[in-house]
Write a protein that holds these residues in place. Structure first.
Motif, PDB file in Angstrom:
ATOM      1  N   ALA A 147      43.468 -44.251  -1.705  1.00 30.89           N
ATOM      2  CA  ALA A 147      42.590 -43.348  -2.454  1.00 30.89           C
ATOM      3  C   ALA A 147      41.795 -42.451  -1.513  1.00 30.89           C
ATOM      4  N   GLN A 148      41.325 -43.012  -0.413  1.00 30.28           N
ATOM      5  CA  GLN A 148      40.576 -42.208   0.559  1.00 30.28           C
ATOM      6  C   GLN A 148      41.471 -41.150   1.201  1.00 30.28           C
ATOM      7  N   GLN A 149      42.721 -41.505   1.469  1.00 31.03           N
ATOM      8  CA  GLN A 149      43.657 -40.522   2.026  1.00 31.03           C
ATOM      9  C   GLN A 149      43.898 -39.382   1.035  1.00 31.03           C
ATOM     10  N   GLU A 150      44.024 -39.760  -0.247  1.00 32.74           N
ATOM     11  CA  GLU A 150      44.228 -38.737  -1.270  1.00 32.74           C
ATOM     12  C   GLU A 150      43.000 -37.820  -1.369  1.00 32.74           C
TER      13      GLU A 150
ATOM     14  N   ARG B 288      43.066 -35.398   1.440  1.00 32.91           N
ATOM     15  CA  ARG B 288      44.024 -34.302   1.226  1.00 32.91           C
ATOM     16  C   ARG B 288      43.438 -33.251   0.291  1.00 32.91           C
ATOM     17  N   VAL B 289      42.787 -33.717  -0.767  1.00 32.60           N
ATOM     18  CA  VAL B 289      42.194 -32.773  -1.714  1.00 32.60           C
ATOM     19  C   VAL B 289      41.129 -31.929  -1.022  1.00 32.60           C
ATOM     20  N   LEU B 290      40.267 -32.567  -0.247  1.00 31.78           N
ATOM     21  CA  LEU B 290      39.185 -31.835   0.419  1.00 31.78           C
ATOM     22  C   LEU B 290      39.706 -30.830   1.439  1.00 31.78           C
ATOM     23  N   SER B 291      40.782 -31.177   2.129  1.00 34.22           N
ATOM     24  CA  SER B 291      41.282 -30.297   3.184  1.00 34.22           C
ATOM     25  C   SER B 291      42.284 -29.261   2.684  1.00 34.22           C
ATOM     26  N   ASN B 292      42.995 -29.557   1.583  1.00 34.34           N
ATOM     27  CA  ASN B 292      44.102 -28.689   1.174  1.00 34.34           C
ATOM     28  C   ASN B 292      43.847 -27.899  -0.102  1.00 34.34           C
TER      29      ASN B 292
ATOM     30  N   LYS C 198      50.342 -32.188   0.497  1.00 31.98           N
ATOM     31  CA  LYS C 198      50.060 -32.233  -0.931  1.00 31.98           C
ATOM     32  C   LYS C 198      48.812 -31.408  -1.250  1.00 31.98           C
ATOM     33  N   TRP C 199      48.876 -30.648  -2.331  1.00 33.13           N
ATOM     34  CA  TRP C 199      47.816 -29.788  -2.856  1.00 33.13           C
ATOM     35  C   TRP C 199      47.659 -28.480  -2.077  1.00 33.13           C
ATOM     36  N   ILE C 200      48.459 -28.232  -1.044  1.00 34.22           N
ATOM     37  CA  ILE C 200      48.360 -26.945  -0.338  1.00 34.22           C
ATOM     38  C   ILE C 200      48.834 -25.821  -1.269  1.00 34.22           C
ATOM     39  N   PRO C 201      48.048 -24.741  -1.426  1.00 32.12           N
ATOM     40  CA  PRO C 201      48.493 -23.617  -2.260  1.00 32.12           C
ATOM     41  C   PRO C 201      49.586 -22.814  -1.554  1.00 32.12           C
ATOM     42  N   VAL C 202      50.603 -22.464  -2.307  1.00 31.70           N
ATOM     43  CA  VAL C 202      51.675 -21.615  -1.786  1.00 31.70           C
ATOM     44  C   VAL C 202      51.815 -20.406  -2.701  1.00 31.70           C
TER      45      VAL C 202
ATOM     46  N   PRO D 207      41.944 -32.680  -8.983  1.00 28.45           N
ATOM     47  CA  PRO D 207      41.975 -34.137  -8.797  1.00 28.45           C
ATOM     48  C   PRO D 207      40.583 -34.711  -8.561  1.00 28.45           C
ATOM     49  N   SER D 208      40.389 -35.900  -9.064  1.00 26.80           N
ATOM     50  CA  SER D 208      39.099 -36.585  -8.898  1.00 26.80           C
ATOM     51  C   SER D 208      38.887 -36.990  -7.446  1.00 26.80           C
ATOM     52  N   LEU D 209      37.620 -36.946  -7.032  1.00 25.37           N
ATOM     53  CA  LEU D 209      37.253 -37.382  -5.679  1.00 25.37           C
ATOM     54  C   LEU D 209      36.649 -38.779  -5.685  1.00 25.37           C
ATOM     55  N   ASP D 210      36.834 -39.500  -6.777  1.00 25.83           N
ATOM     56  CA  ASP D 210      36.315 -40.866  -6.905  1.00 25.83           C
ATOM     57  C   ASP D 210      37.359 -41.845  -6.383  1.00 25.83           C
ATOM     58  N   GLU D 211      36.981 -42.664  -5.407  1.00 26.00           N
ATOM     59  CA  GLU D 211      37.931 -43.616  -4.839  1.00 26.00           C
ATOM     60  C   GLU D 211      38.107 -44.858  -5.691  1.00 26.00           C
TER      61      GLU D 211
END
Length: 294
Positions: free
Chosen positions: A53-56, A59-63, A86-90, A221-225
């Motif tokens: 969950a922390q990895q996800e 990813r959300v915060l960075s991508n 994952k979640w990178i905009p293209v 996506p939720s940021l709740d772990e």
């Protein structure tokens, strides 16, 4: 000549190991160890889920809010995908294949049943990139004859966020244009074009915009772990409590077996004296009444 013990004689004290090391209690110890081991395994599983969950979240915060890159930069080949992307905009330009749209069943949203709409996008390079255009609620009449909101016609520039394709679910098969999961190889086989099978895109924007109201856009996506950490500690506590309960049970049997020894009688006498020194409920009630009457 046999000697009959006098009433003053007390039995010898039973040592703890004479109880704890019997076959019965060793069996209980083994069962307790198995239970504790299961608790540790479940605790480890919760720690691993928290790490995922922390990895996800990372990813959300960075991508998620990153600047869009071209599809060819993000996906150099059709069948590969780096999970860290994952979640990178293209950004990709092409034409929607509106006659080859799909729906993905069993996609609840906010406790409401629904489906997701997948529309293949034929890119300028001649490859198909699958776009998840959003969510639709189930039809009020319960039928599955969905009318797809028309995507923009002609050339369109799409910004979408990457997600990995989904595996097939045993026992759940596709029926026509209805899919059980976002199984990209199955979509590629149905369309007949070279198709990106490593990842698809979750729609962010379309230029030009559609004439009809599009499906409901995906939520961030939720940021709740989640509660994985508390669950992990709970399982550890359950394992420790099992050993504490076992020790208490052995101690209780030892106390019962030593109740007639001098040491046991002295301990029981001390316990009774302590209990007698404590005020009873009637004493407490009388004291409260006396205090209230003053």
């Amino acid at each position: 000549m046999n000697t009959v013990p006098t009433p003053s004689e007390a039995p010898e004290r039973v040592p703890w190991y004479a109880v704890a090391l019997t076959k019965r209690w060793l069996t209980y110890l083994l069962l307790t160890a198995i239970f504790a081991g299961t608790c540790i395994a479940l605790s480890t599983w919760q720690f691993n889920r928290r790490e995922e969950a922390q990895q996800e979240i990372s990813r959300v915060l960075s991508n998620y809010e990153a600047s869009p890159i071209t599809l060819s930069e993000a996906l150099p080949t059709l069948d590969t995908f780096d999970p860290d992307d994952k979640w990178i905009p293209v950004t990709v330009t092409g034409t929607y294949l509106s006659e080859d749209q799909f729906i993905v069943r069993s996609r609840p949203r906010e406790q409401q049943a629904g489906v997701e709409v997948l529309t293949p996008l034929l890119t300028d390079q001649g490859n198909v990139f699958v776009i998840n255009r959003g969510w639709l609620p189930v039809l009020p009449d319960g039928t599955e004859n969905y009318t797809f909101p028309a995507p923009p016609s002609g050339e369109v520039t799409v910004i979408a966020r990457l997600k990995a394709g989904e595996p097939a679910i045993p026992g759940r098969e596709a029926a026509g244009n209805q899919l059980a999961t976002i199984e990209l190889p199955l979509i590629a086989e149905s369309i007949g074009y070279p198709t990106y099978t490593g990842a698809y895109g979750v729609l962010d924007s379309e230029t030009p915009p559609p004439i009809e109201n599009p499906p409901l856009a995906a939520k961030k996506p939720s940021l709740d772990e989640g509660a994985h950490l508390s669950y992990a500690y709970q399982w550890i506590m359950f394992g420790l409590l099992a050993f504490i309960a076992l020790a208490w049970a052995i101690r209780n049997e030892l106390r019962i077996r030593n109740a007639e020894t001098d040491e046991g009688k002295a301990r029981e006498l001390k316990r009774q004296q302590k209990r007698a020194a404590q005020p009873t409920e009637e004493d407490i009630e009388d004291a409260l009444l006396d205090q209230a009457s003053r």
